[in-house]
Write a protein that holds these residues in place. Structure first.
Motif, PDB file in Angstrom:
ATOM      1  N   SER A  70       0.841  -1.200   0.000  1.00 36.18           N
ATOM      2  CA  SER A  70       0.000   0.000   0.000  1.00 36.18           C
ATOM      3  C   SER A  70       0.872   1.244   0.000  1.00 36.18           C
ATOM      4  CB  SER A  70      -0.900   0.005   1.236  1.00 36.18           C
ATOM      5  OG  SER A  70      -1.587   1.237   1.345  1.00 36.18           O
ATOM      6  N   THR A  71       0.422   2.275  -0.713  1.00 31.38           N
ATOM      7  CA  THR A  71       1.127   3.560  -0.720  1.00 31.38           C
ATOM      8  C   THR A  71       0.255   4.665  -0.134  1.00 31.38           C
ATOM      9  OG1 THR A  71       0.421   3.888  -3.026  1.00 31.38           O
ATOM     10  CG2 THR A  71       2.629   2.982  -2.666  1.00 31.38           C
ATOM     11  N   GLY A  72      -0.729   4.270   0.683  1.00 33.55           N
ATOM     12  CA  GLY A  72      -1.551   5.250   1.369  1.00 33.55           C
ATOM     13  C   GLY A  72      -2.382   6.121   0.461  1.00 33.55           C
ATOM     14  N   GLY A  73      -2.873   5.575  -0.627  1.00 33.03           N
ATOM     15  CA  GLY A  73      -3.700   6.330  -1.556  1.00 33.03           C
ATOM     16  C   GLY A  73      -2.932   6.955  -2.694  1.00 33.03           C
ATOM     17  N   GLY A  74      -1.600   6.899  -2.646  1.00 36.72           N
ATOM     18  CA  GLY A  74      -0.785   7.428  -3.735  1.00 36.72           C
ATOM     19  C   GLY A  74      -0.649   6.428  -4.867  1.00 36.72           C
ATOM     20  N   PRO A  75       0.047   6.805  -5.941  1.00 38.05           N
ATOM     21  CA  PRO A  75       0.260   5.879  -7.057  1.00 38.05           C
ATOM     22  C   PRO A  75       0.982   4.620  -6.591  1.00 38.05           C
ATOM     23  CG  PRO A  75       0.893   8.119  -7.667  1.00 38.05           C
ATOM     24  CD  PRO A  75       0.659   8.119  -6.189  1.00 38.05           C
ATOM     25  N   PRO A  76       0.601   3.464  -7.088  1.00 42.69           N
ATOM     26  CA  PRO A  76       1.272   2.233  -6.666  1.00 42.69           C
ATOM     27  C   PRO A  76       2.697   2.166  -7.186  1.00 42.69           C
ATOM     28  CG  PRO A  76      -0.244   1.778  -8.473  1.00 42.69           C
ATOM     29  CD  PRO A  76      -0.470   3.208  -8.072  1.00 42.69           C
ATOM     30  N   ASP A  77       3.508   1.391  -6.505  1.00 41.95           N
ATOM     31  CA  ASP A  77       4.867   1.111  -6.945  1.00 41.95           C
ATOM     32  C   ASP A  77       4.772   0.178  -8.146  1.00 41.95           C
ATOM     33  OD1 ASP A  77       7.415   0.086  -7.371  1.00 41.95           O
ATOM     34  OD2 ASP A  77       7.848  -0.231  -5.256  1.00 41.95           O
ATOM     35  N   LEU A 168     -13.782   2.989   1.198  1.00 41.81           N
ATOM     36  CA  LEU A 168     -12.348   2.738   1.053  1.00 41.81           C
ATOM     37  C   LEU A 168     -11.768   3.317  -0.235  1.00 41.81           C
ATOM     38  CD1 LEU A 168     -12.002  -0.931   2.378  1.00 41.81           C
ATOM     39  CD2 LEU A 168     -11.644   1.216   3.599  1.00 41.81           C
ATOM     40  N   ILE A 169     -12.492   3.173  -1.329  1.00 40.45           N
ATOM     41  CA  ILE A 169     -12.062   3.734  -2.617  1.00 40.45           C
ATOM     42  C   ILE A 169     -13.194   4.621  -3.106  1.00 40.45           C
ATOM     43  CG2 ILE A 169     -11.326   3.237  -4.979  1.00 40.45           C
ATOM     44  CD1 ILE A 169     -10.300   0.525  -3.952  1.00 40.45           C
ATOM     45  N   GLU A 170     -13.022   5.913  -2.969  1.00 41.36           N
ATOM     46  CA  GLU A 170     -14.091   6.876  -3.265  1.00 41.36           C
ATOM     47  C   GLU A 170     -14.582   6.710  -4.698  1.00 41.36           C
ATOM     48  OE1 GLU A 170     -14.478  10.038  -4.969  1.00 41.36           O
ATOM     49  OE2 GLU A 170     -16.417  10.235  -3.953  1.00 41.36           O
ATOM     50  N   VAL A 171     -15.883   6.815  -4.889  1.00 41.80           N
ATOM     51  CA  VAL A 171     -16.477   6.545  -6.194  1.00 41.80           C
ATOM     52  C   VAL A 171     -15.920   7.448  -7.285  1.00 41.80           C
ATOM     53  CG1 VAL A 171     -18.449   8.100  -5.825  1.00 41.80           C
ATOM     54  CG2 VAL A 171     -18.682   6.118  -7.376  1.00 41.80           C
ATOM     55  N   GLY A 172     -15.455   8.631  -6.922  1.00 41.79           N
ATOM     56  CA  GLY A 172     -14.864   9.520  -7.920  1.00 41.79           C
ATOM     57  C   GLY A 172     -13.650   8.924  -8.608  1.00 41.79           C
ATOM     58  N   ARG A 173     -12.935   8.047  -7.908  1.00 41.99           N
ATOM     59  CA  ARG A 173     -11.764   7.402  -8.517  1.00 41.99           C
ATOM     60  C   ARG A 173     -12.195   6.425  -9.605  1.00 41.99           C
ATOM     61  NH1 ARG A 173      -7.713   5.405  -3.919  1.00 41.99           N
ATOM     62  NH2 ARG A 173      -6.242   5.462  -5.662  1.00 41.99           N
ATOM     63  N   ALA A 174     -13.328   5.754  -9.402  1.00 43.16           N
ATOM     64  CA  ALA A 174     -13.853   4.860 -10.440  1.00 43.16           C
ATOM     65  C   ALA A 174     -14.332   5.668 -11.639  1.00 43.16           C
ATOM     66  CB  ALA A 174     -14.995   4.025  -9.880  1.00 43.16           C
ATOM     67  N   ARG A 175     -15.034   6.763 -11.383  1.00 50.22           N
ATOM     68  CA  ARG A 175     -15.513   7.611 -12.481  1.00 50.22           C
ATOM     69  C   ARG A 175     -14.345   8.168 -13.280  1.00 50.22           C
ATOM     70  NH1 ARG A 175     -19.572  10.985  -8.513  1.00 50.22           N
ATOM     71  NH2 ARG A 175     -21.151   9.351  -8.207  1.00 50.22           N
ATOM     72  N   GLN A 176     -13.297   8.596 -12.578  1.00 49.16           N
ATOM     73  CA  GLN A 176     -12.114   9.116 -13.260  1.00 49.16           C
ATOM     74  C   GLN A 176     -11.444   8.031 -14.104  1.00 49.16           C
ATOM     75  OE1 GLN A 176      -8.814  10.294 -10.724  1.00 49.16           O
ATOM     76  NE2 GLN A 176      -8.307  11.979 -12.109  1.00 49.16           N
ATOM     77  N   SER A 177     -11.410   6.815 -13.583  1.00 47.81           N
ATOM     78  CA  SER A 177     -10.817   5.705 -14.338  1.00 47.81           C
ATOM     79  C   SER A 177     -11.554   5.489 -15.650  1.00 47.81           C
ATOM     80  CB  SER A 177     -10.869   4.418 -13.498  1.00 47.81           C
ATOM     81  OG  SER A 177     -10.139   4.552 -12.309  1.00 47.81           O
ATOM     82  N   VAL A 178     -12.877   5.540 -15.598  1.00 46.48           N
ATOM     83  CA  VAL A 178     -13.676   5.358 -16.808  1.00 46.48           C
ATOM     84  C   VAL A 178     -13.435   6.495 -17.788  1.00 46.48           C
ATOM     85  CG1 VAL A 178     -16.039   5.261 -17.696  1.00 46.48           C
ATOM     86  CG2 VAL A 178     -15.421   3.972 -15.643  1.00 46.48           C
ATOM     87  N   GLU A 179     -13.304   7.712 -17.271  1.00 41.48           N
ATOM     88  CA  GLU A 179     -13.100   8.865 -18.147  1.00 41.48           C
ATOM     89  C   GLU A 179     -11.760   8.806 -18.874  1.00 41.48           C
ATOM     90  OE1 GLU A 179     -15.362  11.123 -19.089  1.00 41.48           O
ATOM     91  OE2 GLU A 179     -16.639   9.741 -17.970  1.00 41.48           O
ATOM     92  N   ILE A 180     -10.732   8.250 -18.232  1.00 41.49           N
ATOM     93  CA  ILE A 180      -9.448   8.170 -18.937  1.00 41.49           C
ATOM     94  C   ILE A 180      -9.426   7.007 -19.928  1.00 41.49           C
ATOM     95  CG2 ILE A 180      -8.200   9.311 -17.082  1.00 41.49           C
ATOM     96  CD1 ILE A 180      -7.041   6.641 -16.249  1.00 41.49           C
ATOM     97  N   LEU A 181     -10.369   6.071 -19.793  1.00 39.36           N
ATOM     98  CA  LEU A 181     -10.462   4.972 -20.758  1.00 39.36           C
ATOM     99  C   LEU A 181     -11.256   5.357 -22.002  1.00 39.36           C
ATOM    100  CD1 LEU A 181     -11.134   1.902 -18.413  1.00 39.36           C
ATOM    101  CD2 LEU A 181      -9.077   2.311 -19.779  1.00 39.36           C
ATOM    102  N   ARG A 182     -12.269   6.191 -21.839  1.00 39.88           N
ATOM    103  CA  ARG A 182     -13.180   6.470 -22.951  1.00 39.88           C
ATOM    104  C   ARG A 182     -12.497   7.085 -24.172  1.00 39.88           C
ATOM    105  NH1 ARG A 182     -18.011   4.828 -21.600  1.00 39.88           N
ATOM    106  NH2 ARG A 182     -18.876   5.145 -19.508  1.00 39.88           N
TER     107      ARG A 182
END
Length: 223
Positions: A70-77, A168-182
């Motif tokens: 875990s990186t405490g919410g930061g980008p993974p290693d 644990l994982i705010e829904v905005g992170r899922a929405r952002q993930s979808v937006e960078i895929l579209r």
């Protein structure tokens, strides 16, 4: 096989449509196995490998398992993610040899941290999988930056499910993930539910229907 694992095997000799199910941080190989009878009427062989990193769940209690630190919410290693990626690849190769899997109908599914791994596997080797399922998770941008063949991923159906009350994982992170895929013209289906960091009866039913439509009822032409 290097990774401890649990397996649900349907009746019959196979080969069976197969789901590679990757658990979240702190869980183990049994965590997602209970989904198997409810997905597509139990017609899929479900492989549940256990992550290799052991993590304490309390000062003197049981332990859980993680795919990367875990990186405490930061980008993974990403180095650690790649090590886990290689471990899952090795496990999958052995499992396809050992169990009656239909490699043409192979689905990668992940929950939470396991969903990051599912994104990694599916986007790095889209030709290997018939579908990608990302549950209560997020997609790190640097994972896309290093994906070798995103054009091939345009043929990969992707289901993203998330709870609007995920603590644990705010829904905005899922929405952002979808937006960078579209913008990459990937075939993404996004579903949001009134739930927390979990899989609900409704989301499971929707996922089962989606797998039926995108994989089990489809004509798979991959070699």
């Amino acid at each position: 096989m290097d990774l401890i694992h649990a397996i649900f095997e349907p009746r019959g000799s196979g080969p069976h449509p197969t789901i590679l199910a990757l658990h979240g941080r702190g869980a183990n190989a049994l965590d997602l196995l209970g989904l198997a009878p409810y997905l597509c009427g139990g017609r899929c062989l479900v492989l549940c490998p256990q992550a290799p990193l052991q993590i304490p769940l309390g000062p003197s209690g049981p332990v859980g398992y993680a795919w990367f630190p875990s990186t405490g919410g930061g980008p993974p290693d990403m180095t650690a993610v790649h090590v886990a990626y290689e471990a899952v690849q090795t496990f999958l190769e052995a499992a396809l040899e050992r169990y009656p899997c239909d490699a043409r109908k192979l689905i990668v599914l992940g929950f939470s941290q396991g969903g990051v791994m599912a994104y990694n596997l599916g986007l790095y080797q889209p030709e290997r999988f018939a579908a990608l399922v990302a549950l209560s998770t997020w997609l790190p941008q640097q994972m896309l930056d290093h994906a070798p063949n995103l054009a091939a991923a345009q043929q990969l159906p992707i289901m993203v499910q998330h709870g609007s009350r995920d603590e644990l994982i705010e829904v905005g992170r899922a929405r952002q993930s979808v937006e960078i895929l579209r913008p990459l013209h990937l075939a993404v289906t996004y579903r949001e539910y009134d739930m927390g960091h979990e899989i609900s009866e409704r989301s499971l039913m929707d996922l089962s229907t989606w797998i039926e439509e995108k994989v089990l009822s489809s004509v798979i032409t991959k070699g």
